[in-house]
Design an enzyme around this catalytic site. Structure first.
Site, PDB file in Angstrom:
ATOM      1  N   ASP A   1      17.927  -1.607  10.702  1.00  0.00           N
ATOM      2  CA  ASP A   1      17.176  -0.343  10.777  1.00  0.00           C
ATOM      3  C   ASP A   1      18.010   0.771  11.416  1.00  0.00           C
ATOM      4  O   ASP A   1      17.492   1.599  12.180  1.00  0.00           O
ATOM      5  CB  ASP A   1      15.863  -0.550  11.570  1.00  0.00           C
ATOM      6  CG  ASP A   1      14.977  -1.595  10.928  1.00  0.00           C
ATOM      7  OD1 ASP A   1      14.895  -1.629   9.685  1.00  0.00           O
ATOM      8  OD2 ASP A   1      14.371  -2.401  11.658  1.00  0.00           O
TER       9      ASP A   1
ATOM     10  N   SER B   1       0.830  -1.217   0.000  1.00  0.00           N
ATOM     11  CA  SER B   1       0.000   0.000   0.000  1.00  0.00           C
ATOM     12  C   SER B   1       0.865   1.269   0.000  1.00  0.00           C
ATOM     13  O   SER B   1       0.472   2.279  -0.595  1.00  0.00           O
ATOM     14  CB  SER B   1      -0.979   0.011   1.180  1.00  0.00           C
ATOM     15  OG  SER B   1      -0.294   0.112   2.407  1.00  0.00           O
TER      16      SER B   1
ATOM     17  N   ASN C   1      14.831   2.873   3.194  1.00  0.00           N
ATOM     18  CA  ASN C   1      13.855   1.998   3.847  1.00  0.00           C
ATOM     19  C   ASN C   1      12.862   2.860   4.609  1.00  0.00           C
ATOM     20  O   ASN C   1      13.209   3.946   5.078  1.00  0.00           O
ATOM     21  CB  ASN C   1      14.567   1.053   4.822  1.00  0.00           C
ATOM     22  CG  ASN C   1      13.612   0.067   5.462  1.00  0.00           C
ATOM     23  OD1 ASN C   1      12.697  -0.443   4.805  1.00  0.00           O
ATOM     24  ND2 ASN C   1      13.789  -0.199   6.745  1.00  0.00           N
TER      25      ASN C   1
ATOM     26  N   HIS D   1      10.463   2.497   7.958  1.00  0.00           N
ATOM     27  CA  HIS D   1      10.337   1.608   9.109  1.00  0.00           C
ATOM     28  C   HIS D   1       9.276   2.173  10.055  1.00  0.00           C
ATOM     29  O   HIS D   1       9.304   3.357  10.398  1.00  0.00           O
ATOM     30  CB  HIS D   1      11.682   1.500   9.835  1.00  0.00           C
ATOM     31  CG  HIS D   1      11.597   0.632  11.045  1.00  0.00           C
ATOM     32  ND1 HIS D   1      11.586  -0.747  10.970  1.00  0.00           N
ATOM     33  CD2 HIS D   1      11.458   0.942  12.360  1.00  0.00           C
ATOM     34  CE1 HIS D   1      11.457  -1.241  12.195  1.00  0.00           C
ATOM     35  NE2 HIS D   1      11.382  -0.241  13.055  1.00  0.00           N
TER      36      HIS D   1
ATOM     37  N   ILE E   1      16.630  -8.898   5.198  1.00  0.00           N
ATOM     38  CA  ILE E   1      17.837  -8.084   5.379  1.00  0.00           C
ATOM     39  C   ILE E   1      18.718  -8.276   4.153  1.00  0.00           C
ATOM     40  O   ILE E   1      18.945  -9.412   3.716  1.00  0.00           O
ATOM     41  CB  ILE E   1      18.539  -8.488   6.686  1.00  0.00           C
ATOM     42  CG1 ILE E   1      17.624  -8.069   7.850  1.00  0.00           C
ATOM     43  CG2 ILE E   1      19.917  -7.860   6.795  1.00  0.00           C
ATOM     44  CD1 ILE E   1      18.095  -8.503   9.201  1.00  0.00           C
ATOM     45  N   LEU E   2      19.164  -7.175   3.585  1.00  0.00           N
ATOM     46  CA  LEU E   2      20.004  -7.261   2.389  1.00  0.00           C
ATOM     47  C   LEU E   2      21.429  -7.644   2.765  1.00  0.00           C
ATOM     48  O   LEU E   2      21.963  -7.190   3.784  1.00  0.00           O
ATOM     49  CB  LEU E   2      20.018  -5.917   1.664  1.00  0.00           C
ATOM     50  CG  LEU E   2      18.689  -5.459   1.066  1.00  0.00           C
ATOM     51  CD1 LEU E   2      18.826  -4.049   0.503  1.00  0.00           C
ATOM     52  CD2 LEU E   2      18.205  -6.421  -0.013  1.00  0.00           C
TER      53      LEU E   2
HETATM   54  C1  GAR Z   1       4.927  -0.370   6.345  1.00  0.00           C
HETATM   55  O1  GAR Z   1       4.267   0.043   7.528  1.00  0.00           O
HETATM   56  C2  GAR Z   1       6.415  -0.324   6.542  1.00  0.00           C
HETATM   57  O2  GAR Z   1       6.825   0.688   7.419  1.00  0.00           O
HETATM   58  C3  GAR Z   1       6.690  -1.672   7.137  1.00  0.00           C
HETATM   59  O3  GAR Z   1       5.846  -2.549   6.464  1.00  0.00           O
HETATM   60  C4  GAR Z   1       4.673  -1.856   6.079  1.00  0.00           C
HETATM   61  C5  GAR Z   1       4.407  -2.135   4.623  1.00  0.00           C
HETATM   62  O4  GAR Z   1       3.099  -1.857   4.291  1.00  0.00           O
HETATM   63  N1  GAR Z   1       8.050  -2.033   6.981  1.00  0.00           N
HETATM   64  C6  GAR Z   1       8.724  -2.804   7.809  1.00  0.00           C
HETATM   65  O5  GAR Z   1       8.227  -3.276   8.819  1.00  0.00           O
HETATM   66  C7  GAR Z   1      10.158  -3.048   7.426  1.00  0.00           C
HETATM   67  N2  GAR Z   1      10.830  -3.764   8.433  1.00  0.00           N
HETATM   68  P1  GAR Z   1       2.509  -2.153   2.841  1.00  0.00           P
HETATM   69  O6  GAR Z   1       2.933  -3.569   2.452  1.00  0.00           O
HETATM   70  O7  GAR Z   1       1.037  -1.994   2.980  1.00  0.00           O
HETATM   71  O8  GAR Z   1       3.119  -1.133   1.892  1.00  0.00           O
END
Ligand code: GAR
Length: 192
Positions: free
Chosen positions: A148, A16, A110, A112, A95-96
Site C-alpha cells: 500500500d 460493492s 488500488n 485502500h 499482493i501482486l
Molecule cells: C474496500 O473498502 C477497499 O478499500 C478494501 O476492501 C473493500 C472492498 O469492498 N480494500 C482493501 O482492504 C485492500 N487491501 P467491496 O468488496 O465491497 O468492494
C-alpha cells in the site's frame, strides 16, 4: 469522443465498490469499458454482481495451483493477454508479484481504506479506533512493490464520530470509495 478506458478489475469479495464503477459507466459519468472482472476467489459476490451486469468474469482460484508462483504466472498471463489501459484492484486481497507490477508500471490502481501513508495493511478501521484518531478515510494509489505504498492519486476523509464502530467506519468509508474511485478513473480517462 475519446476512446473509453479499457479496464480489468480484480476483486476478492463483495464487490460493492466495483459495482459503483460499473454504475458510473452505465450512467455515462465514466468513459470506460470493463474487459474482464477477475477474482482469486470463486465465491466472491463481486463475480455475481459482474454477471448481473453482463460483464465477462474469470476466476483464477489459487487453490487450483501448485503454489503462489504458478498462480501469479497464470494471473500475469491473463492480464497481459487482455492489454488493459489500467488494472483496477477493488477489494483484491492478495499482493501482486513484482513482475506483474513491473509489466504494468503506473497502470495498476488500488483503493485502500485508510488515509495512507497511515495504516497500510489490514484491519484499518479497528486500528484508527484503537489509536483514537479524529480522521479516517480512503486512498486511491498506484501500486508499486511495497505494501500500500505506491504514489497517492487521491484521498477522501471523514470525521470519526464518538459512536463509530469498525463496522460503521467500514460502511462510511465504502460510501466515500464509491464516489472516489469512479472519479479518479474518469480523470485518467480524460488524460489518456
Ligand atoms: C474496500 O473498502 C477497499 O478499500 C478494501 O476492501 C473493500 C472492498 O469492498 N480494500 C482493501 O482492504 C485492500 N487491501 P467491496 O468488496 O465491497 O468492494
Amino acid at each position: 469522443m475519446k476512446k473509453p478506458l479499457r479496464l480489468v478489475v480484480l476483486l476478492s469479495g463483495d464487490g460493492s465498490i466495483f459495482e459503483a464503477i460499473v454504475e458510473a459507466i452505465e450512467a455515462q459519468r465514466l468513459n470506460a469499458e470493463i474487459l474482464m472482472v477477475m477474482s482469486d476467489n470463486p465465491n466472491a459476490y463481486g463475480l455475481t454482481r459482474a454477471r448481473l451486469h453482463n460483464l465477462n468474469t474469470h476466476t483464477i482460484n489459487v487453490k487450483e495451483y501448485s503454489d503462489t508462483n504458478a498462480f501469479q504466472r497464470a494471473l500475469k498471463e491473463a492480464l497481459v493477454t487482455l492489454k488493459p489501459d489500467f488494472i483496477v484492484l477493488s477489494g483484491f486481497m492478495r499482493i501482486l508479484a513484482a513482475d506483474i507490477i513491473q509489466a504494468f508500471p503506473k497502470r495498476i490502481l488500488n483503493i485502500h481504506p485508510s488515509l495512507l501513508p497511515q495504516y497500510p495493511g489490514l484491519h484499518t478501521h479497528e486500528r484508527v479506533l484503537a489509536a483514537g484518531d479524529k480522521k479516517h478515510g480512503t486512498t486511491v494509489h498506484f501500486v508499486d512493490e511495497g505494501l500500500d505504498s505506491g504514489p497517492i492519486i487521491a484521498q477522501r476523509e471523514l470525521t470519526i464520530l464518538p459512536e463509530d464502530t469498525a463496522e460503521s467506519l467500514q460502511q462510511r468509508v465504502k460510501e466515500l470509495e464509491k464516489v472516489l474511485y469512479p472519479e479518479v478513473l474518469q480523470r485518467l480517462a480524460d488524460r489518456l
